[in-house]
Write a protein that holds these residues in place. Structure first.
Motif, short mmCIF file in Angstrom:
data_model
loop_
_atom_site.label_atom_id
_atom_site.label_comp_id
_atom_site.label_asym_id
_atom_site.label_seq_id
_atom_site.Cartn_x
_atom_site.Cartn_y
_atom_site.Cartn_z
N GLY A 9 10.62 25.35 -2.40
CA GLY A 9 11.07 25.24 -1.02
C GLY A 9 11.44 23.51 -1.09
O GLY A 9 12.21 23.10 -0.22
N GLY A 41 10.98 28.97 -1.76
CA GLY A 41 9.45 28.55 -1.04
C GLY A 41 9.79 27.87 0.23
O GLY A 41 10.87 27.85 0.92
N GLY A 42 8.62 27.53 0.66
CA GLY A 42 8.56 26.85 2.20
C GLY A 42 8.97 25.36 2.39
O GLY A 42 9.52 24.92 3.33
N GLY A 43 8.58 24.57 1.25
CA GLY A 43 9.10 23.22 1.20
C GLY A 43 8.09 22.41 2.60
O GLY A 43 7.22 23.01 2.94
N ARG A 47 4.76 23.02 5.02
CA ARG A 47 3.63 22.14 4.95
C ARG A 47 3.40 21.48 6.35
O ARG A 47 2.17 21.23 6.61
CB ARG A 47 3.80 21.18 3.97
CG ARG A 47 3.16 21.35 2.46
CD ARG A 47 3.18 20.25 1.43
NE ARG A 47 4.51 20.11 1.08
CZ ARG A 47 4.76 20.72 0.22
NH1 ARG A 47 4.45 21.66 -0.52
NH2 ARG A 47 6.31 20.49 -0.33
N ASP A 64 -1.42 30.75 6.19
CA ASP A 64 -0.72 31.05 4.90
C ASP A 64 0.43 32.04 5.75
O ASP A 64 1.83 31.76 5.30
CB ASP A 64 -1.51 31.96 4.08
CG ASP A 64 -2.09 31.32 3.07
OD1 ASP A 64 -1.89 30.16 2.83
OD2 ASP A 64 -3.18 31.71 2.46
N VAL A 112 5.39 37.13 0.97
CA VAL A 112 5.06 38.20 1.11
C VAL A 112 3.54 38.45 1.66
O VAL A 112 3.46 39.00 2.76
CB VAL A 112 5.09 39.28 -0.12
CG1 VAL A 112 4.53 40.48 0.22
CG2 VAL A 112 6.58 39.42 -0.78
N SER A 113 2.63 37.89 0.98
CA SER A 113 1.18 38.04 1.59
C SER A 113 0.37 36.71 1.25
O SER A 113 0.60 36.05 0.51
CB SER A 113 0.64 39.26 1.05
OG SER A 113 0.55 39.11 -0.41
N GLN A 116 -1.21 33.30 -1.72
CA GLN A 116 -0.45 33.02 -2.90
C GLN A 116 0.63 32.14 -2.55
O GLN A 116 0.42 31.57 -1.37
CB GLN A 116 -0.10 34.25 -3.48
CG GLN A 116 0.72 35.04 -2.41
CD GLN A 116 1.25 36.43 -3.19
OE1 GLN A 116 0.40 37.04 -3.82
NE2 GLN A 116 2.19 36.93 -2.66
N THR A 117 1.40 31.80 -3.45
CA THR A 117 2.63 31.03 -3.19
C THR A 117 3.94 31.94 -3.48
O THR A 117 3.68 33.16 -4.32
CB THR A 117 2.63 29.71 -3.53
OG1 THR A 117 3.02 29.81 -4.97
CG2 THR A 117 1.40 29.00 -3.51
N THR A 118 5.13 31.37 -3.25
CA THR A 118 6.12 32.10 -3.84
C THR A 118 6.41 32.14 -5.28
O THR A 118 7.19 32.98 -5.74
CB THR A 118 7.50 31.49 -3.09
OG1 THR A 118 7.43 30.10 -3.25
CG2 THR A 118 7.55 32.08 -1.39
N VAL A 121 4.71 35.52 -5.72
CA VAL A 121 5.54 36.49 -5.40
C VAL A 121 6.85 36.74 -6.59
O VAL A 121 7.14 37.93 -6.96
CB VAL A 121 6.48 36.11 -4.15
CG1 VAL A 121 7.53 37.20 -3.80
CG2 VAL A 121 5.46 36.01 -2.93
N GLY A 177 -0.54 25.59 1.49
CA GLY A 177 0.17 24.47 1.26
C GLY A 177 -0.03 23.64 0.17
O GLY A 177 0.48 22.32 -0.12
N SER A 178 -0.93 23.99 -0.73
CA SER A 178 -1.38 23.13 -1.81
C SER A 178 -0.36 22.96 -2.96
O SER A 178 0.51 24.08 -3.16
CB SER A 178 -2.78 23.44 -2.35
OG SER A 178 -2.45 24.53 -3.26
P1 UTP Z 1 5.34 28.05 -1.29
O1 UTP Z 1 5.67 29.15 -2.06
O2 UTP Z 1 6.40 27.18 -0.91
O3 UTP Z 1 4.37 27.15 -1.76
O4 UTP Z 1 4.89 28.44 0.04
P2 UTP Z 1 4.21 25.57 -2.44
O5 UTP Z 1 3.32 25.31 -3.38
O6 UTP Z 1 4.09 24.67 -1.15
O7 UTP Z 1 5.59 25.34 -3.16
P3 UTP Z 1 6.89 24.49 -3.02
O8 UTP Z 1 6.46 23.14 -2.68
O9 UTP Z 1 7.63 25.07 -1.77
O10 UTP Z 1 7.45 24.37 -4.42
C1 UTP Z 1 4.48 27.66 1.22
C2 UTP Z 1 3.13 28.22 1.95
O11 UTP Z 1 3.38 29.62 2.40
C3 UTP Z 1 2.10 30.37 2.22
C4 UTP Z 1 1.14 29.47 1.33
O12 UTP Z 1 0.36 28.81 2.34
C5 UTP Z 1 2.17 28.52 0.65
O13 UTP Z 1 1.45 27.12 0.08
N1 UTP Z 1 2.53 31.54 1.39
C6 UTP Z 1 3.74 31.65 0.61
C7 UTP Z 1 1.74 32.72 1.32
O14 UTP Z 1 0.66 32.45 1.85
N2 UTP Z 1 2.18 33.77 0.70
C8 UTP Z 1 3.29 33.82 0.06
O15 UTP Z 1 3.58 35.16 -0.50
C9 UTP Z 1 4.23 32.66 -0.09
#
Ligand code: UTP
Length: 223
Positions: A9, A41-43, A47, A64, A112-113, A116-118, A121, A177-178
């Motif tokens: 993101g 990702g969320g970017g 956050r 999340d 998705v859930s 975790q992060t993308t 996924v 968001g870590s």
């Molecule tokens: P990200 O995958 O963008 O996390 O998802 P990130 O570590 O901030 O990565 P960058 O900076 O985009 O590369 C954003 C947030 O969305 C939630 C988590 O809280 C994550 O930190 N999330 C995302 C989930 O809980 N589950 C998912 O499947 C995806």
């Protein structure tokens, strides 16, 4: 080849319309010879929303799920830039993503859930799709011995084993968001399924193709 991209993101949410079009154009070009899945990702938007949700006392799981909405919005933006080359309706499950790949050479999705992060996924989708390659296109140009933003002595690792990546990433805190180059869960999945994985700087759109043709200068992870 079947290729899954984890497009950070931090990379995609920073793009204006012209930037989104550049990423879409590059993905279209790569999809001529490959079946692509792109997990976005969320970017900063994620956050920011997570920070405000935490501020009003939301649980980590709720933070999340708010982050997931941001990833899906970014995914919808990229799908829009891809025009008819990807489905406009962003799949919300692995099964729907696989189903969509029967009709489209590019499938874009977000989170998705919770928990975790993308990256995770993308790693799970790579398992489902029996992908040949997982590309983590993020805002660092590889995996370093320590955080290069904090430690001037940090050194980039050009090649590493999946088990070493999993060990390294397990020391990173799992919080909504870590930040880390590869999410610890994704690292565990890469380790168990031996998916060849490349970590590259996704801010340079040319790295999307360099990760595939082997001319990248990121980190290569092997099982
Ligand atoms: P990200 O995958 O963008 O996390 O998802 P990130 O570590 O901030 O990565 P960058 O900076 O985009 O590369 C954003 C947030 O969305 C939630 C988590 O809280 C994550 O930190 N999330 C995302 C989930 O809980 N589950 C998912 O499947 C995806």
């Amino acid at each position: 080849m079947i290729v899954v991209y984890s497009l950070g993101g931090s990379v995609l949410a920073a793009q204006d319309s012209a930037g989104l079009k550049r990423y879409a154009e590059k993905l279209r070009e790569i999809s001529r010879d490959n079946q692509l899945y792109v997990v976005v990702g969320g970017g900063a938007i994620a956050r920011d929303c997570i920070g405000r949700a935490r501020g009003v006392g939301a649980s980590e799981a709720l933070c999340d799920s708010i982050g997931i909405l941001a990833t899906r919005m970014n995914a919808a933006l990229l799908a829009a830039a891809l025009g008819g080359s990807a489905p406009f309706r962003v799949p919300e499950s692995y099964e729907d993503a696989l189903e969509a790949s029967k009709k489209y050479r590019i499938v874009v999705m977000g989170g998705v859930s919770p928990g975790q992060t993308t990256d995770a996924v993308a790693a799970l989708l790579a398992e489902y799709a029996r992908a040949d390659l997982l590309v983590i296109a993020t805002s660092v140009n590889g995996v370093y011995t320590s955080d290069p933003e904090k430690d001037p002595g940090a050194v980039k690792i050009p090649r590493m084993k999946a088990e070493d990546l999993a060990r390294m990433m397990s020391q990173i805190q799992l919080k909504a968001g870590s930040r880390s180059p590869v999410d610890p869960l994704a690292a565990k999945i890469i380790e168990r399924s031996h998916i060849p994985t490349i970590v590259v700087d996704g801010r340079d759109v040319a790295n999307l193709i360099r990760a595939i043709d082997g001319t990248h200068d990121g980190t290569e992870i092997r099982g």
